[in-house]
Design a protein around this motif. Structure first.
Motif, PDB file in Angstrom:
ATOM      1  N   LEU A  21       0.834  -1.190   0.000  1.00  0.00           N
ATOM      2  CA  LEU A  21       0.000   0.000   0.000  1.00  0.00           C
ATOM      3  C   LEU A  21       0.877   1.251   0.000  1.00  0.00           C
ATOM      4  N   ASN A  22       0.443   2.274  -0.711  1.00  0.00           N
ATOM      5  CA  ASN A  22       1.203   3.520  -0.633  1.00  0.00           C
ATOM      6  C   ASN A  22       0.967   4.176   0.723  1.00  0.00           C
ATOM      7  N   LYS A  23       1.775   5.176   1.032  1.00  0.00           N
ATOM      8  CA  LYS A  23       1.713   5.797   2.356  1.00  0.00           C
ATOM      9  C   LYS A  23       0.340   6.360   2.662  1.00  0.00           C
ATOM     10  N   THR A  24      -0.284   6.968   1.672  1.00  0.00           N
ATOM     11  CA  THR A  24      -1.604   7.577   1.884  1.00  0.00           C
ATOM     12  C   THR A  24      -2.639   6.530   2.248  1.00  0.00           C
ATOM     13  N   ALA A  25      -2.666   5.434   1.504  1.00  0.00           N
ATOM     14  CA  ALA A  25      -3.646   4.378   1.758  1.00  0.00           C
ATOM     15  C   ALA A  25      -3.452   3.763   3.140  1.00  0.00           C
ATOM     16  N   LYS A  26      -2.186   3.545   3.506  1.00  0.00           N
ATOM     17  CA  LYS A  26      -1.919   2.959   4.817  1.00  0.00           C
ATOM     18  C   LYS A  26      -2.336   3.905   5.943  1.00  0.00           C
ATOM     19  N   LEU A  27      -2.031   5.191   5.785  1.00  0.00           N
ATOM     20  CA  LEU A  27      -2.399   6.175   6.805  1.00  0.00           C
ATOM     21  C   LEU A  27      -3.910   6.326   6.917  1.00  0.00           C
ATOM     22  N   VAL A  28      -4.615   6.240   5.782  1.00  0.00           N
ATOM     23  CA  VAL A  28      -6.082   6.315   5.815  1.00  0.00           C
ATOM     24  C   VAL A  28      -6.654   5.123   6.568  1.00  0.00           C
ATOM     25  N   GLY A  29      -6.100   3.944   6.317  1.00  0.00           N
ATOM     26  CA  GLY A  29      -6.554   2.755   7.032  1.00  0.00           C
ATOM     27  C   GLY A  29      -6.335   2.882   8.531  1.00  0.00           C
ATOM     28  N   GLN A  30      -5.165   3.370   8.916  1.00  0.00           N
ATOM     29  CA  GLN A  30      -4.885   3.587  10.332  1.00  0.00           C
ATOM     30  C   GLN A  30      -5.794   4.655  10.920  1.00  0.00           C
TER      31      GLN A  30
ATOM     32  N   SER B  68      -4.655  14.151  35.872  1.00  0.00           N
ATOM     33  CA  SER B  68      -5.892  14.939  35.902  1.00  0.00           C
ATOM     34  C   SER B  68      -5.735  16.326  35.298  1.00  0.00           C
ATOM     35  N   ILE B  69      -4.541  16.897  35.353  1.00  0.00           N
ATOM     36  CA  ILE B  69      -4.359  18.273  34.868  1.00  0.00           C
ATOM     37  C   ILE B  69      -4.153  18.323  33.354  1.00  0.00           C
ATOM     38  N   VAL B  70      -4.040  17.158  32.700  1.00  0.00           N
ATOM     39  CA  VAL B  70      -3.848  17.127  31.244  1.00  0.00           C
ATOM     40  C   VAL B  70      -5.050  16.441  30.604  1.00  0.00           C
ATOM     41  N   SER B  71      -5.941  17.244  30.067  1.00  0.00           N
ATOM     42  CA  SER B  71      -7.153  16.712  29.437  1.00  0.00           C
ATOM     43  C   SER B  71      -7.185  17.105  27.964  1.00  0.00           C
ATOM     44  N   PHE B  72      -7.459  16.153  27.100  1.00  0.00           N
ATOM     45  CA  PHE B  72      -7.500  16.414  25.670  1.00  0.00           C
ATOM     46  C   PHE B  72      -8.841  16.985  25.218  1.00  0.00           C
ATOM     47  N   GLY B  73      -9.910  16.619  25.933  1.00  0.00           N
ATOM     48  CA  GLY B  73     -11.237  16.884  25.404  1.00  0.00           C
ATOM     49  C   GLY B  73     -11.577  15.804  24.392  1.00  0.00           C
ATOM     50  N   ALA B  74     -12.841  15.735  23.982  1.00  0.00           N
ATOM     51  CA  ALA B  74     -13.278  14.657  23.096  1.00  0.00           C
ATOM     52  C   ALA B  74     -12.540  14.669  21.758  1.00  0.00           C
ATOM     53  N   ILE B  75     -12.484  15.821  21.114  1.00  0.00           N
ATOM     54  CA  ILE B  75     -11.828  15.909  19.807  1.00  0.00           C
ATOM     55  C   ILE B  75     -10.319  15.696  19.953  1.00  0.00           C
ATOM     56  N   GLY B  76      -9.743  16.298  20.997  1.00  0.00           N
ATOM     57  CA  GLY B  76      -8.316  16.133  21.229  1.00  0.00           C
ATOM     58  C   GLY B  76      -7.941  14.682  21.466  1.00  0.00           C
ATOM     59  N   PHE B  77      -8.832  13.941  22.141  1.00  0.00           N
ATOM     60  CA  PHE B  77      -8.536  12.530  22.392  1.00  0.00           C
ATOM     61  C   PHE B  77      -8.529  11.730  21.099  1.00  0.00           C
ATOM     62  N   VAL B  78      -9.444  12.050  20.191  1.00  0.00           N
ATOM     63  CA  VAL B  78      -9.475  11.345  18.904  1.00  0.00           C
ATOM     64  C   VAL B  78      -8.163  11.572  18.154  1.00  0.00           C
ATOM     65  N   ILE B  79      -7.687  12.823  18.173  1.00  0.00           N
ATOM     66  CA  ILE B  79      -6.415  13.140  17.508  1.00  0.00           C
ATOM     67  C   ILE B  79      -5.260  12.404  18.183  1.00  0.00           C
ATOM     68  N   PHE B  80      -5.265  12.443  19.524  1.00  0.00           N
ATOM     69  CA  PHE B  80      -4.213  11.746  20.271  1.00  0.00           C
ATOM     70  C   PHE B  80      -4.227  10.251  19.966  1.00  0.00           C
ATOM     71  N   ALA B  81      -5.424   9.662  19.927  1.00  0.00           N
ATOM     72  CA  ALA B  81      -5.536   8.224  19.665  1.00  0.00           C
ATOM     73  C   ALA B  81      -4.979   7.876  18.293  1.00  0.00           C
ATOM     74  N   TYR B  82      -5.259   8.730  17.316  1.00  0.00           N
ATOM     75  CA  TYR B  82      -4.719   8.468  15.973  1.00  0.00           C
ATOM     76  C   TYR B  82      -3.191   8.508  15.970  1.00  0.00           C
ATOM     77  N   VAL B  83      -2.624   9.529  16.618  1.00  0.00           N
ATOM     78  CA  VAL B  83      -1.164   9.652  16.665  1.00  0.00           C
ATOM     79  C   VAL B  83      -0.557   8.438  17.367  1.00  0.00           C
ATOM     80  N   ALA B  84      -1.157   8.043  18.505  1.00  0.00           N
ATOM     81  CA  ALA B  84      -0.626   6.915  19.271  1.00  0.00           C
ATOM     82  C   ALA B  84      -0.739   5.606  18.494  1.00  0.00           C
ATOM     83  N   ILE B  85      -1.902   5.353  17.912  1.00  0.00           N
ATOM     84  CA  ILE B  85      -2.127   4.092  17.201  1.00  0.00           C
ATOM     85  C   ILE B  85      -1.264   4.011  15.944  1.00  0.00           C
ATOM     86  N   SER B  86      -1.205   5.106  15.204  1.00  0.00           N
ATOM     87  CA  SER B  86      -0.357   5.136  14.010  1.00  0.00           C
ATOM     88  C   SER B  86       1.112   4.979  14.391  1.00  0.00           C
TER      89      SER B  86
END
Length: 358
Positions: free
Chosen positions: A111-120, A154-172
């Motif tokens: 898979l090219n980089k784009t396709a792999k990143l989209v899957g992730q 407790s003092i570091v909260s992503f918020g709902a949208i921030g958590f989705v972004i964080f999860a993508y970075v971590a999983i990828s």
């Protein structure tokens, strides 16, 4: 405890017995691995070795989990367990497509980089959104919006949208890190087995001192939604890796391919989030981190100076090109992986001890 042992035993047996079946099938179909040009001299004999063996890990992991719940587990599958398994499987499918394209086109690029990143991205976003839902009776969801080390910070909260972004970075990041490590016979599989064994211990300890389950109280207890089921998943995956390693150890009869490496990367990322140990995973999976960093540093230095920092990245190939035997590199890297896991467990226990004693 019985459920964890049964999951481990079932997954081990199935992985050991199912992997040679895949070897025969893939060999007949000509599903052989292509070798990178840079290492073709030292790895020439490996060309044509069956790949996509990660399918055996996925099948054994699911079998260990499901059979445990059908036999000895007192409670049914949980949201946390199914989400982690789903994430692992989704990334395994991305890896399977990557492997399949490599085989069909007889090249080392799938898979090219784009396709792999989209899957992730799709896998990560679905996991993150669902992990913030399904609270239990105590209002605890599988994952938390807070960044975590050994517990939520407790003092570091992503918020709902921030958590989705964080999860993508971590999983990828984790899926690519394990993928980079998978370059020598048994290196990624053995390291993953150690990391997963560590998470069996961590999740079992969280079960024993669960704040909401009657196992503990005070600041030393843990707020994790489904610690027992997480331990079952980790145990099944650990044994699946060990069973696969029986056939993947040098000289490998089969490679896990991206099917296995991307799946295992997603698995460790998911485990870190549902156990609230996201930053601790960086220590436990230290070898994966070093391998990924070696690739990043190689690219940055080469683009800046037109010189290579290492003979070859990922890092394990640097030592191979320096004259180390492949088995020497693997065993020494396993030692480093084991040290990272022990250090992570030590930090986890020290945290509990300091709070329990206080």
């Amino acid at each position: 405890m019985k459920s964890i042992l049964v999951a481990a035993a079932v997954a081990l047996v199935i992985s050991i017995l199912f992997t040679p079946y895949l070897i025969r099938i893939f060999s007949k179909q000509g599903f052989g691995q292509e070798i990178r040009e840079e290492v073709q001299k030292s790895h020439a004999a490996k060309r044509g070795t069956p790949t996509m063996g990660g399918m055996a890990i996925l099948v054994a992991m699911w079998a260990g989990y499901l059979i445990t719940h059908l036999t000895v587990a007192e409670e049914g599958p949980t949201v946390s367990g199914l989400l982690v398994l789903g994430l692992t499987t989704a990334l395994g499918i991305v890896g399977f497509l990557d492997d399949f394209i490599k085989i069909r086109k007889q090249r080392n690029l799938g898979l090219n980089k784009t396709a792999k990143l989209v899957g992730q991205l799709v896998a990560a976003v679905l996991f993150a959104i669902l992990a913030m839902r399904f609270p239990d009776d105590n209002g605890i969801t599988p994952a938390s919006e807070h960044l975590s080390f050994i517990r939520d910070i407790s003092i570091v909260s992503f918020g709902a949208i921030g958590f989705v972004i964080f999860a993508y970075v971590a999983i990828s990041g984790w899926s690519n890190a394990v993928n980079f490590t998978d370059g020598m016979d048994g290196l990624a599989g053995g390291t993953a087995a150690m990391v997963l064994a560590t998470y069996v211990l961590i999740s079992f300890w969280q079960l024993r001192y669960d704040c909401t389950g009657g196992g503990g109280s005070g600041p030393a207890c843990y707020t994790v939604r489904d610690p027992l089921d997480i331990a079952i998943v980790a145990a099944a995956a650990m044994s699946a890796c060990i069973g696969f390693l029986w056939w993947n150890a040098a000289p490998a009869k089969i490679f896990m391919g991206d099917t296995g490496s991307l799946a295992l990367g997603g698995l460790v990322a998911g485990l870190s989030m549902v156990t609230r140990t996201e930053l601790l995973m960086i220590i436990i999976g230290g070898l994966f981190v070093v391998e990924a960093l070696s690739v990043v540093l190689q690219i940055v230095v080469f683009r800046s100076t037109r010189r290579r920092l290492f003979r070859m990245a990922p890092f394990h190939h640097h030592f191979e090109l320096a004259g180390w035997a492949e088995t020497t590199v693997i065993i020494r890297f396993w030692v480093l992986a084991g040290i990272s896991c022990l250090f992570g467990v030590g930090l986890f226990y020290a945290d509990w001890l300091s709070l329990y004693g206080g």
